[in-house]
Design a protein around this motif. Sequence first.
Motif, PDB file in Angstrom:
ATOM      1  N   GLY A  10     -10.417  19.034  56.435  1.00  0.00           N
ATOM      2  CA  GLY A  10      -9.597  19.121  55.235  1.00  0.00           C
ATOM      3  C   GLY A  10      -8.341  20.094  55.586  1.00  0.00           C
ATOM      4  O   GLY A  10      -8.646  21.218  55.913  1.00  0.00           O
ATOM      5  N   VAL A  11      -7.273  19.511  55.410  1.00  0.00           N
ATOM      6  CA  VAL A  11      -6.149  20.326  55.732  1.00  0.00           C
ATOM      7  C   VAL A  11      -5.104  20.509  54.423  1.00  0.00           C
ATOM      8  O   VAL A  11      -4.829  19.419  53.862  1.00  0.00           O
ATOM      9  N   CYS A  12      -4.948  21.823  54.109  1.00  0.00           N
ATOM     10  CA  CYS A  12      -4.248  22.206  52.830  1.00  0.00           C
ATOM     11  C   CYS A  12      -2.942  22.353  53.083  1.00  0.00           C
ATOM     12  O   CYS A  12      -2.362  22.637  54.385  1.00  0.00           O
ATOM     13  N   GLY A  13      -1.867  22.592  52.075  1.00  0.00           N
ATOM     14  CA  GLY A  13      -0.761  23.043  52.119  1.00  0.00           C
ATOM     15  C   GLY A  13      -0.075  24.433  52.500  1.00  0.00           C
ATOM     16  O   GLY A  13       0.029  25.411  51.635  1.00  0.00           O
ATOM     17  N   SER A  14      -0.466  24.702  53.780  1.00  0.00           N
ATOM     18  CA  SER A  14       0.096  26.141  54.198  1.00  0.00           C
ATOM     19  C   SER A  14       0.749  25.902  55.412  1.00  0.00           C
ATOM     20  O   SER A  14       0.507  25.198  56.280  1.00  0.00           O
ATOM     21  N   ASN A  72      -9.778   4.731  48.801  1.00  0.00           N
ATOM     22  CA  ASN A  72     -10.563   5.476  49.886  1.00  0.00           C
ATOM     23  C   ASN A  72     -11.852   6.063  49.143  1.00  0.00           C
ATOM     24  O   ASN A  72     -11.727   7.044  48.410  1.00  0.00           O
ATOM     25  N   ASN A  73     -12.919   5.590  49.855  1.00  0.00           N
ATOM     26  CA  ASN A  73     -14.053   5.954  48.929  1.00  0.00           C
ATOM     27  C   ASN A  73     -14.820   7.262  49.396  1.00  0.00           C
ATOM     28  O   ASN A  73     -15.106   7.770  50.582  1.00  0.00           O
ATOM     29  N   HIS A  74     -14.589   8.278  48.537  1.00  0.00           N
ATOM     30  CA  HIS A  74     -14.591   9.719  48.640  1.00  0.00           C
ATOM     31  C   HIS A  74     -16.217  10.159  48.797  1.00  0.00           C
ATOM     32  O   HIS A  74     -16.667  10.894  49.664  1.00  0.00           O
ATOM     33  N   VAL A  75     -17.043   9.179  48.133  1.00  0.00           N
ATOM     34  CA  VAL A  75     -18.478   9.515  48.040  1.00  0.00           C
ATOM     35  C   VAL A  75     -18.966   8.881  49.620  1.00  0.00           C
ATOM     36  O   VAL A  75     -19.414   9.836  50.154  1.00  0.00           O
ATOM     37  N   GLY A  95      -9.606  27.840  44.736  1.00  0.00           N
ATOM     38  CA  GLY A  95      -9.843  27.750  43.437  1.00  0.00           C
ATOM     39  C   GLY A  95     -10.580  26.679  42.913  1.00  0.00           C
ATOM     40  O   GLY A  95     -11.359  26.729  41.921  1.00  0.00           O
ATOM     41  N   LYS A  96      -9.939  25.242  43.083  1.00  0.00           N
ATOM     42  CA  LYS A  96     -10.366  24.061  42.614  1.00  0.00           C
ATOM     43  C   LYS A  96     -12.072  23.953  43.022  1.00  0.00           C
ATOM     44  O   LYS A  96     -12.811  23.621  42.328  1.00  0.00           O
ATOM     45  N   MET A  97     -12.178  24.142  44.445  1.00  0.00           N
ATOM     46  CA  MET A  97     -13.751  24.102  44.917  1.00  0.00           C
ATOM     47  C   MET A  97     -14.538  25.090  44.232  1.00  0.00           C
ATOM     48  O   MET A  97     -15.496  24.607  43.840  1.00  0.00           O
ATOM     49  N   ALA A  98     -14.125  26.187  43.872  1.00  0.00           N
ATOM     50  CA  ALA A  98     -14.878  27.116  43.238  1.00  0.00           C
ATOM     51  C   ALA A  98     -15.315  26.851  41.840  1.00  0.00           C
ATOM     52  O   ALA A  98     -16.518  27.217  41.281  1.00  0.00           O
ATOM     53  N   ASN A  99     -14.517  26.085  41.198  1.00  0.00           N
ATOM     54  CA  ASN A  99     -14.542  25.774  39.764  1.00  0.00           C
ATOM     55  C   ASN A  99     -14.842  24.398  39.524  1.00  0.00           C
ATOM     56  O   ASN A  99     -14.683  23.952  38.247  1.00  0.00           O
ATOM     57  N   GLY A 100     -15.036  23.557  40.508  1.00  0.00           N
ATOM     58  CA  GLY A 100     -15.476  22.235  40.368  1.00  0.00           C
ATOM     59  C   GLY A 100     -14.248  21.308  39.978  1.00  0.00           C
ATOM     60  O   GLY A 100     -14.665  20.144  39.284  1.00  0.00           O
ATOM     61  N   LEU A 101     -13.119  21.722  40.164  1.00  0.00           N
ATOM     62  CA  LEU A 101     -12.012  20.967  40.031  1.00  0.00           C
ATOM     63  C   LEU A 101     -11.712  19.850  40.799  1.00  0.00           C
ATOM     64  O   LEU A 101     -11.927  20.188  42.065  1.00  0.00           O
ATOM     65  N   CYS A 102     -11.452  18.656  40.333  1.00  0.00           N
ATOM     66  CA  CYS A 102     -11.367  17.427  41.264  1.00  0.00           C
ATOM     67  C   CYS A 102      -9.965  16.648  41.036  1.00  0.00           C
ATOM     68  O   CYS A 102     -10.149  15.774  40.429  1.00  0.00           O
ATOM     69  N   THR A 107     -10.673  17.475  47.375  1.00  0.00           N
ATOM     70  CA  THR A 107     -11.629  18.190  46.436  1.00  0.00           C
ATOM     71  C   THR A 107     -12.798  17.091  45.985  1.00  0.00           C
ATOM     72  O   THR A 107     -13.733  17.438  45.805  1.00  0.00           O
ATOM     73  N   ALA A 108     -12.558  16.020  45.895  1.00  0.00           N
ATOM     74  CA  ALA A 108     -13.413  14.787  45.496  1.00  0.00           C
ATOM     75  C   ALA A 108     -14.477  14.601  46.669  1.00  0.00           C
ATOM     76  O   ALA A 108     -15.549  14.399  46.224  1.00  0.00           O
ATOM     77  N   VAL A 109     -13.873  14.550  48.047  1.00  0.00           N
ATOM     78  CA  VAL A 109     -15.060  14.497  49.181  1.00  0.00           C
ATOM     79  C   VAL A 109     -15.657  16.002  49.084  1.00  0.00           C
ATOM     80  O   VAL A 109     -16.976  15.760  49.301  1.00  0.00           O
ATOM     81  N   TYR A 110     -15.022  17.017  49.056  1.00  0.00           N
ATOM     82  CA  TYR A 110     -15.945  18.157  49.038  1.00  0.00           C
ATOM     83  C   TYR A 110     -17.096  18.058  47.896  1.00  0.00           C
ATOM     84  O   TYR A 110     -18.124  18.600  48.348  1.00  0.00           O
TER      85      TYR A 110
END
Length: 400
Positions: A10-14, A72-75, A95-102, A107-110
């Motif tokens: 996973g690559v995020c915006g940094s 794209n099937n995240h499951v 923050g999204k991962m820690a709080n279950g935000l999707c 984050t859906a794959v996670y």
Amino acid sequence: MLEGKKIVLGVCGSIAAYKSATLVRLLVKAGCEVKVVTTADANNFITPLTLATLSKNPVLTEYFKHETGEWNNHVDLGLWADLIIIAPATANTIGKMANGLCDNLLTAVYLSAKCPVYFAPAMDLDMWKHEGTQQNIAQLKSYNNIFIQPGYGELASGLIGEGRMAEPEEIIDFITADLKKNLPLVNKKVLVTAGPTYEAIDPVRFLGNHSSGKMGFAIADVMAKLGADVTLISGPSSQQTKSRSIKRINVTSAADMLAACEQYFTGADVCIMSAAVADYTPVDVATQKIKKNEDTFNITLKKTTDILKTLGSKKRPGQLLVGFALETNNEEKHATEKLEKKNLDFIVLNSLNDAGAGFKTDTNKITIIERSGQKTVFQLKTKEAAATDICQKVIELIKA
């Protein structure tokens, strides 16, 4: 440890996203299959084309392929992965991962994954120190997600402090060490010999045997999977190890193999001598090709140094020494005598009378005989499965 692993990166915006290219390259080089999932912002820092080229797989960002209507099937992707690595992991994604935000594919794959998840934060100093960020990281740790400490140094803002994403090489080393730590042979040094030896007659001809090295190479690979630091001393063989971590030493003659074994034996915790070493070698080796001038040709042979007996005489307390016996008659008697004479902890017996056993086959039928007299007979198996049985016996004796 990473060979054959299926990895979602996973690559995020940094700004640290540029390091992801090197990380992908290192993972592929280590034998991993890599699929990259980016956030939309990450694509502003590194192009999907770069990551796709390096990973040899399409880069995924959106749920849907708008041009085809497919999704794209995240499951499936989350379940496919053996490991998920999120690097760089931004404060937003953490923050999204820690709080279950999707609200994106990553984050859906996670949230769909059942495998270990590693995350390597990258952000500016004040963001890193913020109480909310630290709470989110603590929350992820409580989910058994595995934290890779950021480095200290100059940041994109010009500030100096913590928040730099760990270097790709550091991430690889961290994950490798983490995967190894619970393996039964971690920190054990294992010496394995494999293959035949070639004893020169002249620059063209040699005396040899039919050993392919398959059994020894299989043992070396299984030992590496179990966490051992493996050195493989191989006679002439076309076999290749699967594990890139194995140190391979190529030799030709029995004398060469003896010299290599003596070099590495002292530091080894376990030695498995599966090579088919010549018992005799020519007294004289011609410097030029011998011409076919006579109807008969005699070669005078002398005994080679018995490598297994030499090592057995030097074996220290706690060091395990394992030998092989390939027999054609009175198999158990000859194997037991060899076990005792050469000071072995156990011997692996196989017989040319058993169909599917012996040289060049992909299968083997072994019997393990221990110093205590205990005998374990195994059915015909692949050499990889037989290697696993041998390695499990090593683990059993180490733990005893």
